[in-house]
Scaffold this motif. Structure first.
Motif, PDB file in Angstrom:
ATOM      1  N   TRP A 158       0.952  -1.170   0.041  1.00  0.00           N
ATOM      2  CA  TRP A 158       0.040  -0.019  -0.044  1.00  0.00           C
ATOM      3  C   TRP A 158       0.730   1.155   0.046  1.00  0.00           C
ATOM      4  N   VAL A 215      -4.812   6.762  -8.614  1.00  0.00           N
ATOM      5  CA  VAL A 215      -5.411   5.479  -8.419  1.00  0.00           C
ATOM      6  C   VAL A 215      -5.388   4.963  -7.093  1.00  0.00           C
ATOM      7  N   ALA A 216      -4.429   4.803  -6.427  1.00  0.00           N
ATOM      8  CA  ALA A 216      -4.593   4.089  -5.169  1.00  0.00           C
ATOM      9  C   ALA A 216      -5.073   4.644  -3.919  1.00  0.00           C
ATOM     10  N   THR A 261      -8.810   3.751  -4.194  1.00  0.00           N
ATOM     11  CA  THR A 261      -9.037   2.329  -3.893  1.00  0.00           C
ATOM     12  C   THR A 261      -8.370   2.031  -2.643  1.00  0.00           C
ATOM     13  N   TYR A 262      -7.588   2.552  -1.863  1.00  0.00           N
ATOM     14  CA  TYR A 262      -7.408   2.417  -0.525  1.00  0.00           C
ATOM     15  C   TYR A 262      -8.292   2.526   0.542  1.00  0.00           C
ATOM     16  N   PHE A 310     -11.264   0.135  -0.187  1.00  0.00           N
ATOM     17  CA  PHE A 310     -11.004  -1.355  -0.029  1.00  0.00           C
ATOM     18  C   PHE A 310     -10.000  -1.813   0.888  1.00  0.00           C
ATOM     19  N   ASN A 346     -16.698  -1.514   1.681  1.00  0.00           N
ATOM     20  CA  ASN A 346     -16.136  -2.555   1.673  1.00  0.00           C
ATOM     21  C   ASN A 346     -16.955  -3.547   3.094  1.00  0.00           C
ATOM     22  N   PHE A 348      -4.868  -9.435  -5.018  1.00  0.00           N
ATOM     23  CA  PHE A 348      -6.276  -9.251  -4.528  1.00  0.00           C
ATOM     24  C   PHE A 348      -6.741  -9.864  -3.303  1.00  0.00           C
TER      25      PHE A 348
END
Length: 489
Positions: A53, A63-64, A67-68, A71, A229, A485
């Motif tokens: 991460w 992007v990260a 996403t972090y 998720f 999530n 993933f």
């Protein structure tokens, strides 16, 4: 020429503004990436996860970062505090009833080593005095559920992860409305993400028919918009505090009629009559309290049966102090003396469970894992192959079910006991979902579940080491890529 110079000059100003805005966006994203890196450093479960991460959040933050925050986070402190406060409120309100249940109906365990430590994770002990019906596949399960609805006299608690507006969903909707109009208190709880496609007309009809309806919101409250999530994956029904149902079935036609592409649906449910129904009632009340901020007034007088089967209800979820579901599975594997057979539609277990499975097989335990041949999700299917080689080397036997889509979540330990519930062998069930399992420590039930497994094994193909070694390069790359993933599978 003057006009051309003005046009060029104007276009230059537009480009500079665009580049300026882009530079600001990049700067802000890197700042957010740096802040998120600190959060990942302090909360990631493993050093490998933290490193992954931190690298991605600082090298590709655009992007990260989103996403972090959707998720990557396993714990939300405000959410956990709220959930534990709700549990405390419920425990204080039902203090006398729960204490009577704890002290008056605890069973003597034939061999306490099977559940060592598990009772500390559960809020109620092993409860004796239960009758059990193992329900295999849709016809048995839905018939039992509908009969349970029809027989209810005082109240019904109904909770599913997925509810569809199709033939099965409509049949349940109409039965629940009929019971509500008869004067039975009917409470209906569904997960807002699992049932995202459920139309408002379906819910409106329930409410207008007298059913009390709540969605389970993982995003409740300001500042919690990134909790997508978390899911409530439980499937529970309780009638009058005397009978209850738990297992893998949701409300949808595919669970009865099969899936168009995957074939017949192979699933497992369990009907319980006795004190364990009150333990499942408590699980429902906790979720209802979170969804509605309301504590229901229900019956708490346990009804025992002649069979006297001992049952422990073990809820698990992201607000737990420990990783309850993973520890439950690890304890079951550790306690096995002769065999541990596990069925799961998704098999991407954490390192702890993988280690326990290999160690048990190396110690001569008959370790078998039953997974589907065909799956509804490609990522778990490929991710499974990333670690199958070492599993097979250690002596773990992996079977792929060929009779349709295997969706049942169960396991059997020796001839001592067995479990049926909602937990898959993956990180999502272990740490992100609300799940519930019924552990039954009775030899007769263990043999019944073992017979179910034997029938499923007869319709399965055992995976051999040679098949793993002969996989083409693209398949091995896909497996390793999918395994990245694993934290959100």
């Amino acid at each position: 020429m003057t006009h051309e110079r003005c046009e060029v000059h104007g276009n230059g100003k537009v480009r500079r503004r665009r580049w300026g805005a882009f530079a600001i966006l990049v700067t802000v994203s890197h700042l957010l990436g740096a802040v998120s890196s600190l959060e990942a450093l302090m909360t990631s479960r493993t050093s490998a996860g933290a490193i992954a991460w931190i690298v991605s959040l600082n090298t590709m933050p655009l992007v990260a970062v989103p996403t972090y925050w959707i998720f990557g986070r396993n714990k939300f402190e405000g959410y956990i505090t709220s959930r534990r406060d709700d549990d405390l409120r419920l425990s204080e309100t039902l203090e006398e009833e729960l204490e009577a249940l704890r002290t008056g109906h605890a069973a003597a365990i034939p061999d306490g080593s099977y559940l060592a430590g598990i009772e500390d994770l559960a809020r109620l002990p092993l409860l004796e005095g239960n009758d059990l019906t193992l329900l295999i596949d849709g016809e048995q399960t839905y018939r039992s559920l509908l009969e349970g609805i029809d027989a209810a006299e005082d109240y019904l608690l109904v909770q599913f992860y997925i509810v569809r507006d199709d033939d099965i969903g409509t049949a349940f909707q109409q039965r629940l409305i009929e019971k509500a109009q008869e004067g039975v208190d009917v409470y209906f709880l569904y997960d807002e993400i699992g049932s995202y496609a459920l139309p408002s007309d379906y819910l409106r009809a329930l409410r207008e028919g007298g059913v009390k309806v709540q969605r389970f919101p993982s995003t409740r409250g300001p500042g919690k918009r990134f909790q997508l999530n978390f899911r409530n994956h439980r499937k529970v029904m309780v009638a009058d505090g005397e009978r209850a149902w738990i297992g893998g079935f949701n409300l949808g036609d595919e669970y009865w009629q099969g899936h168009e592409e995957l074939g017949p649906w192979r699933d497992t449910h369990l009907a319980v009559a006795g004190p364990a129904a009150l333990a499942l009632q408590l699980v429902f009340l906790e979720d209802w309290l979170w969804a509605s901020d309301d504590i229901l007034e229900l019956a708490w007088e346990p009804v025992t049966t002649e069979r006297q089967a001992p049952v422990m209800i073990l809820p698990s979820g992201p607000a737990d102090r420990f990783e309850t579901a993973s520890l439950m599975v690890q304890q079951a594997i550790h306690a096995a003396k002769e065999r541990i057979w596990i069925s799961s539609p998704y098999f991407v277990p954490d390192d702890g469970v993988q280690t326990m499975l290999k160690l048990a097989a190396l110690n001569g335990i008959d370790v078998r894992i039953l997974i589907p041949e065909r799956q509804d999700n490609l990522l778990p299917r490929y991710a499974t192959y990333a670690f199958l080689g070492p599993m097979l080397d250690a002596g773990v036997k992996i079977y792929r079910y060929r009779g349709g889509f295997l969706h049942g979540k169960s396991f059997v330990i020796d001839d001592a006991g067995a479990a049926v519930g909602t937990v898959n062998l993956d990180n999502r069930s272990f740490r992100l979902n609300f799940e519930v399992t019924a552990l039954v420590m009775e030899p007769d039930f263990a043999r019944e579940v073992a017979a179910m497994f034997e029938e499923d094994f007869s319709r399965s193909t055992r995976i051999e080491q040679e098949a793993i070694a002969e996989r083409p390069l693209w398949h091995r790359i896909a497996a390793r890529g999918a395994y990245l993933f694993a934290p959100v599978l």
